[in-house]
Motif scaffolding. Structure first.
Motif, short mmCIF file in Angstrom:
data_model
loop_
_atom_site.label_atom_id
_atom_site.label_comp_id
_atom_site.label_asym_id
_atom_site.label_seq_id
_atom_site.Cartn_x
_atom_site.Cartn_y
_atom_site.Cartn_z
N VAL A 1 -14.53 -54.64 -67.68
CA VAL A 1 -14.10 -56.31 -68.02
C VAL A 1 -14.18 -56.38 -66.00
O VAL A 1 -14.50 -57.37 -66.44
CB VAL A 1 -12.56 -55.56 -68.04
CG1 VAL A 1 -11.91 -56.60 -67.84
CG2 VAL A 1 -12.51 -55.22 -69.67
N ILE B 1 -12.79 -55.65 -78.29
CA ILE B 1 -12.18 -55.43 -76.48
C ILE B 1 -11.89 -57.11 -75.58
O ILE B 1 -12.78 -57.57 -75.70
CB ILE B 1 -12.77 -55.14 -75.22
CG1 ILE B 1 -12.81 -53.21 -75.97
CG2 ILE B 1 -11.58 -54.38 -73.90
CD1 ILE B 1 -11.50 -52.66 -75.60
N SER C 1 -9.91 -59.99 -72.67
CA SER C 1 -9.28 -59.13 -71.38
C SER C 1 -9.45 -60.65 -70.27
O SER C 1 -10.03 -62.06 -70.89
CB SER C 1 -10.33 -58.23 -70.36
OG SER C 1 -11.37 -58.83 -69.89
N TYR D 1 -5.78 -56.71 -64.38
CA TYR D 1 -6.71 -57.34 -66.15
C TYR D 1 -5.75 -57.36 -67.00
O TYR D 1 -5.22 -56.14 -67.24
CB TYR D 1 -7.25 -56.28 -65.84
CG TYR D 1 -8.78 -56.76 -64.82
CD1 TYR D 1 -9.72 -57.58 -65.30
CD2 TYR D 1 -9.05 -55.85 -63.41
CE1 TYR D 1 -11.09 -57.62 -64.30
CE2 TYR D 1 -9.69 -56.74 -62.96
CZ TYR D 1 -10.29 -57.42 -63.03
OH TYR D 1 -11.25 -58.05 -62.05
N ILE E 1 -6.14 -55.95 -71.30
CA ILE E 1 -7.10 -55.78 -72.06
C ILE E 1 -5.83 -55.63 -73.03
O ILE E 1 -5.25 -55.24 -72.96
CB ILE E 1 -7.54 -54.56 -71.71
CG1 ILE E 1 -8.06 -54.58 -69.81
CG2 ILE E 1 -8.63 -54.08 -72.88
CD1 ILE E 1 -8.71 -52.97 -69.18
#
Length: 182
Positions: A112, A132, A134, A142, A144
Motif C-alpha cells: 500500500v 485490498i 486503501s 493508511y 486499509i
C-alpha cells in the motif's frame, strides 16, 4: 499545570515550532491524562512563541471501524506509515506494531505504501483471497479495507449464473422449435 509539565518539551510543541507554516500532526501516542490513544494537531502562532494545540482521541475512528467490520468478511485497519496500529476491530491492538500483532498485514502495508495510485489488489490473509482497498490521509496514515473475494463478488457470480441458465433455457426452446419446425 503541574510544575514538572513543560509544554515546550512536548512533541506537539517541538513539531509546531519546526513547521511554523503548517499545522503539525503528531504520531499517535497514549495520552498521559486519559490513558487513551490520541494524536495532537498544533500550530505556532504569528508571535513565534505561542503554540495552539488540540488533542483528538480515536473513539470516533474506532466506531467507524466497528461499523465497517460488522460482518466477518471484511476487516478495516488504520495504520501509520511506521506500522503503528491506530484502529482495528480488536481495540487491544491499538498502539501496537503491525509487525508483531498482525504480521499478515505487514506485506500488505508495504505494498500500500509503495502504491502511488492506491489501486486495489488481491492478497491472501489467513488462507483466504481478499481484495485490498486503501487510502492515504494527508498526514501519512493508511486506511486499509480487506474484503473476502467470495462475499465481494457473490452477487456478480449469482447474476452470471442466472444469465447463463436463462441463455441455456432460451437456446433449448429455440432448438425445440427448430426441430419441431423441421
Amino acid at each position: 499545570m503541574p510544575e514538572d509539565y513543560h509544554a515546550n518539551e512536548r512533541l506537539w510543541f517541538k513539531g509546531a515550532a519546526e513547521n511554523r507554516d503548517t499545522v503539525y500532526i503528531t504520531e499517535p501516542y497514549i495520552d498521559a491524562a486519559s490513558g487513551g490513544m490520541c494524536f495532537t494537531m498544533s500550530k505556532m502562532l504569528s508571535d513565534n512563541e505561542t503554540v495552539v494545540a488540540l488533542d483528538f482521541n480515536f473513539s470516533d475512528m474506532q466506531e467507524s471501524i466497528s461499523k465497517m467490520t460488522s460482518s466477518s468478511d471484511r476487516n478495516a485497519l488504520i495504520v501509520t506509515q511506521t506500522g503503528m496500529i491506530l484502529g482495528y476491530r480488536d481495540m487491544s491492538l491499538v498502539g501496537e506494531r503491525i509487525s508483531k500483532k498482525l504480521p499478515e498485514y505487514e506485506k500488505i502495508l508495504e505494498r500500500v505504501i509503495n502504491s502511488k495510485n492506491n489501486d486495489s489488489f488481491s492478497a491472501e490473509i489467513d488462507g483466504i483471497t481478499q481484495t485490498i482497498f486503501s487510502s492515504e490521509t494527508n498526514n501519512g496514515w493508511y486506511m486499509i479495507l480487506s474484503a473476502d473475494n467470495f462475499s465481494l463478488f457473490k452477487d456478480s457470480h449469482r447474476q452470471m449464473l442466472i444469465t447463463i441458465l436463462v441463455s441455456l433455457l432460451m437456446i433449448s426452446v429455440i432448438v425445440i422449435f427448430y426441430l419441431n419446425g423441421v
